[in-house]
Design a protein around this motif. Structure first.
Motif, short mmCIF file in Angstrom:
data_model
loop_
_atom_site.label_atom_id
_atom_site.label_comp_id
_atom_site.label_asym_id
_atom_site.label_seq_id
_atom_site.Cartn_x
_atom_site.Cartn_y
_atom_site.Cartn_z
N TYR A 45 45.15 62.70 -10.99
CA TYR A 45 45.74 62.84 -12.36
C TYR A 45 44.75 61.89 -13.30
O TYR A 45 44.65 62.30 -14.60
N GLY A 46 44.51 60.62 -12.85
CA GLY A 46 43.87 59.78 -13.68
C GLY A 46 42.55 60.42 -13.93
O GLY A 46 41.82 60.34 -15.28
N ILE A 47 41.90 61.00 -13.17
CA ILE A 47 40.51 61.67 -13.47
C ILE A 47 40.62 62.70 -14.26
O ILE A 47 39.89 63.07 -15.14
N LEU A 48 41.56 63.95 -13.67
CA LEU A 48 41.47 65.13 -14.66
C LEU A 48 42.35 65.30 -15.75
O LEU A 48 41.95 65.78 -16.72
N GLU B 15 45.42 75.16 -5.82
CA GLU B 15 46.62 75.10 -6.45
C GLU B 15 46.93 73.77 -7.12
O GLU B 15 47.27 73.61 -7.97
N THR B 16 46.75 72.80 -6.10
CA THR B 16 47.09 71.29 -6.64
C THR B 16 46.26 71.09 -7.84
O THR B 16 46.60 70.50 -8.92
N LEU B 17 44.87 71.12 -7.83
CA LEU B 17 43.93 70.74 -8.65
C LEU B 17 44.13 71.71 -10.03
O LEU B 17 43.97 71.02 -11.17
N ALA B 18 44.44 73.01 -9.60
CA ALA B 18 44.47 73.84 -11.09
C ALA B 18 45.69 73.47 -11.77
O ALA B 18 46.00 73.49 -13.07
N LYS B 19 46.92 72.86 -10.96
CA LYS B 19 48.09 72.33 -11.87
C LYS B 19 47.68 70.99 -12.47
O LYS B 19 48.38 71.02 -13.76
N ILE B 20 47.24 70.04 -11.86
CA ILE B 20 46.70 68.95 -12.65
C ILE B 20 45.98 69.17 -13.84
O ILE B 20 46.04 68.27 -14.81
N SER B 21 44.97 69.96 -13.49
CA SER B 21 44.27 70.31 -14.88
C SER B 21 44.75 70.88 -15.80
O SER B 21 44.18 70.82 -17.07
N GLY B 22 45.88 71.33 -15.77
CA GLY B 22 46.64 72.02 -16.96
C GLY B 22 47.71 71.15 -17.33
O GLY B 22 48.55 71.51 -18.23
N THR B 23 47.66 69.87 -16.82
CA THR B 23 48.89 68.77 -17.25
C THR B 23 48.53 68.07 -18.52
O THR B 23 47.22 67.53 -18.75
N ASN B 24 49.33 68.07 -19.52
CA ASN B 24 49.20 67.34 -20.71
C ASN B 24 49.32 65.93 -20.88
O ASN B 24 48.72 65.06 -21.34
N TYR B 25 50.45 65.42 -19.79
CA TYR B 25 50.88 64.26 -19.93
C TYR B 25 51.27 63.83 -18.30
O TYR B 25 51.71 64.64 -17.69
N TYR B 26 50.98 62.37 -18.15
CA TYR B 26 51.42 61.93 -16.76
C TYR B 26 51.62 60.48 -16.86
O TYR B 26 50.92 59.92 -17.64
N VAL C 64 45.09 78.71 -17.76
CA VAL C 64 45.52 77.76 -16.51
C VAL C 64 45.42 76.45 -16.44
O VAL C 64 46.16 75.66 -16.18
N GLY C 65 44.29 75.89 -16.93
CA GLY C 65 43.78 74.81 -16.79
C GLY C 65 42.22 74.46 -17.15
O GLY C 65 41.47 75.67 -17.35
N GLY C 66 41.90 73.35 -17.38
CA GLY C 66 40.66 73.07 -17.74
C GLY C 66 40.12 71.71 -17.69
O GLY C 66 40.79 70.71 -17.65
N LYS C 67 38.82 71.45 -17.72
CA LYS C 67 38.28 69.95 -17.58
C LYS C 67 37.07 69.85 -18.94
O LYS C 67 36.14 70.86 -19.12
N THR C 68 37.36 68.84 -19.71
CA THR C 68 36.45 68.55 -20.84
C THR C 68 35.35 67.55 -20.38
O THR C 68 35.37 66.79 -19.28
N GLY C 69 34.19 67.40 -21.11
CA GLY C 69 33.46 66.61 -21.05
C GLY C 69 32.44 66.15 -22.31
O GLY C 69 32.00 67.12 -23.09
N TYR C 70 31.92 65.13 -22.26
CA TYR C 70 31.27 64.69 -23.42
C TYR C 70 30.19 63.35 -23.44
O TYR C 70 30.64 62.49 -22.59
N THR C 71 29.14 63.66 -23.78
CA THR C 71 28.38 62.34 -23.97
C THR C 71 27.49 62.63 -25.28
O THR C 71 27.41 63.83 -25.37
N THR C 72 26.67 61.78 -25.82
CA THR C 72 25.99 61.87 -26.73
C THR C 72 24.77 62.79 -26.59
O THR C 72 24.18 63.63 -27.45
#
Length: 607
Positions: free
Chosen positions: A236-239, A308-319, A350-358
């Protein structure tokens, strides 16, 4: 204790006042011919929709947002600019690993004077910005070059791809094999390996290297050395929060060290079908040798969202992580993903993961599903907020123009018919043999019919699936669309194949598929039976031959003592012959002696 984002924007007190003083000092101290360049310098921090004319820091973007807010009240044009600026300002919360940059307010007077000598006039700068925006938007959309393929939308991302999750069919592609920096989307591979190799209840201890090896300005949860979390809390902390030190800790927990885990990442990526990827970090912090492609990232996404576990976590707004004995802080995690937070809503998300660097700019990996069709979208090197807008546009393109088709229900070129040859197998049991797997599907455009697709049958068996005896590969214009398995079945007795390309018009080549296992088993049984029968007949024949010899020598055996068995019939016959010869010689000697004796006696009587 609530943890906040360490890289969030921080406004220096008096920075706006200092900018005004510097501009005023320049106005009264520099020659007139420098006023025009200074006007450009004063306005260069105004946000541009392309975000490519300058590199802005968090505080500069916030100041420009306030300036444009005041100007928007006087004209509709400024109002439109205000909306774009507010969207860009909100997205700075999602910039997870932004590197600190110097703003105009932090420059000295001499530096500003030096900059005015190289800055372009405002008109030329606007032209350059438009050209850069056009260059970024332009790119090779490979799928648009396929005849009769649905024309995909133009997106501003430098690389983008849309695939169907089950078959891996590429529905949309723009520079899909171009090497780009993934930033924090790297973490979907990190968490995938962790989920595959760890139980959620396992304990992860944070080492000094895991905590201190990241930049303090990058996204982190503030975990201290020696503290502990469960694997589930780490995921949860990572995703959800994209915590970089947690990604390091989970890597050490799995492989013992960060370097060993990175090696495992590259190995797993190759297993998933990645072709142009090389990973150096567990969290995606920038490194020139840490790169991937939209295609490779989509392949990782297929495995990620299949969990399924990772897909659920990636769609979580708050933990929420409550305090514990080895972790005393009360931690609340909020996602950076605006699709998950609900600012941008999409039906079937379903869910997703963002990323950013300059250097990497915005990257986003997302999954959505509608009507049994699950799509995965990847956009790379994008400017905010277009990573969300382009993702939703590509999802609409996919759901509106493609469909999933069941092969067994639509295949007419590869026909199934009864055959007397297969009516009974070698053992006499009436069983069917092969059929197309009823669950196999392919994905195809709405603009094409099933009969227009190219089909190729490979008879290579799959070692992982003993029931599969052949595979039918489907494609269009050399673009793979999926496959269907030919498997052992209980519903058909014969399988007639003919050339689906139409080259053999009026002629069908019939190929019969046989249950090889049964035939091999029956062949072995027959072979062993024949071998045993041959041995038995040979034994009987030898017995009868030896009996015949014994009958010929029965008289000799009655007169003489039984001969000792010496093993070979010929040797026995030789001994018998020798004995007979000796007996005859003895008999002859006795006769000679007898006659000699009788003759000598007759002589004696006569005398």
């Amino acid at each position: 204790m609530k943890h906040t984002n360490h890289h969030s924007n921080y406004k220096k007190p008096g920075s706006k006042f200092l900018s005004m003083l510097l501009i005023a000092a320049l106005f009264f101290s520099v020659p007139v011919d420098l006023l025009a360049p200074m006007t450009v310098l004063a306005t260069m921090t105004e946000p541009d929709t392309t975000e490519e004319t300058t590199e802005e820091t968090g505080e500069t973007r916030q100041e420009n947002s306030q300036q444009e807010t005041s100007q928007s009240e006087s004209s509709q044009q400024d109002s439109a600019k205000k909306k774009k600026t507010e969207a860009a300002t909100e997205e700075t919360e999602d910039e997870e690993e932004a590197e600190p940059e110097s703003s105009v307010a932090d420059k000295t007077l001499s530096e500003i004077l030096e900059d005015t000598e190289t800055d372009q006039p405002a008109s030329e700068q606007d032209t350059t910005s438009e050209e850069e925006a056009a260059t970024a938007t332009a790119g090779i959309i490979e799928t648009n070059e396929i005849p009769r393929w649905p024309q995909g939308p133009a997106v501003s991302a430098e690389g983008a791809i849309l695939i169907e999750a089950e078959t891996g069919t590429v529905l949309y592609g723009k520079n899909i094999h171009k090497r780009l920096y993934p930033a924090s989307t790297t973490k979907i591979l990190t968490t995938l390996i962790a989920a595959e190799r760890c139980e959620l209840s396992e304990t992860v201890k944070f080492s000094k290297e895991a905590v201190n090896s990241i930049e303090r300005s990058s996204s982190n949860m503030g975990i201290d050395i020696g503290q502990e979390l469960t694997v589930e809390q780490c995921l949860y902390g990572i995703l959800v929060y994209s915590a970089n030190e947690v990604a390091n800790a989970i890597g050490e927990h799995v492989s013992g060290s960060i370097d060993a885990f990175v090696d495992l990442m590259n190995q797993r990526a190759a297993e998933l079908g990645c072709q142009d990827s090389h990973f150096v970090t567990t969290n995606g912090l920038h490194d020139d040798n840490h790169y991937t492609t939209p295609y490779d990232l989509a392949q990782i996404g297929r495995a990620f969202f299949a969990n399924e576990t990772l897909a659920k976590i990636s769609g979580t707004n708050y933990y929420h992580i409550p305090p514990a004995r080895k972790q005393p802080d009360d931690i609340e995690l909020y996602t950076h993903n605006q699709l998950t937070r609900g600012k941008y809503t999409y039906d079937g998300y379903v869910g997703g993961k963002t990323g950013y660097t300059t250097v990497a700019h915005q990257t986003l990996v997302t999954c959505a599903e509608r009507g049994g069709l699950r799509l995965i979208c990847v956009v790379m090197r994008e400017d905010s907020p277009n990573q969300y807008l382009d993702t939703m546009t590509l999802f609409d393109y996919g759901f509106d123009n493609f469909k999933k088709v069941n092969v067994a229900e639509n295949e007419t070129r590869y026909t199934i018919r009864d055959s007397a040859f297969f009516e009974n197998d070698a053992l006499g049991t009436n069983q069917s043999l092969v059929a197309i797997d009823a669950d196999d599907t392919i994905v195809m455009p709405n603009t094409l019919s099933f009969d227009e697709l190219d089909a190729f049958m490979s008879d290579a068996a799959d070692p992982s699936d003993p029931q599969r005896i052949a595979t039918i590969e489907y494609s269009y214009e050399n673009k793979p669309l999926g496959s269907a398995a030919v498997v052992l079945s209980n519903t058909t007795k014969g399988f007639d194949f003919y050339d689906p390309t139409g080259n053999n018009v009026g002629h069908k080549e019939t190929l019969y598929y046989v249950n090889i296992k049964k035939w091999i088993r029956n062949f072995v049984i027959v072979f062993v039976s024949l071998l045993l029968l041959t041995i038995i007949l040979g034994s009987i024949r030898s017995y009868l031959a030896s009996r015949h010899v014994n009958r010929q020598n029965v008289n000799f055996r009655k007169k003489e003592k039984p001969l000792r068995r010496t093993g070979s019939w010929q040797r026995r016959q030789t001994k018998v012959h020798n004995r007979i010869s000796k007996d005859r010689a003895r008999e002859k000697q006795l006769n000679t002696t007898y006659y000699n004796h009788r003759n000598s006696r007759s002589k004696w009587k006569r005398n």
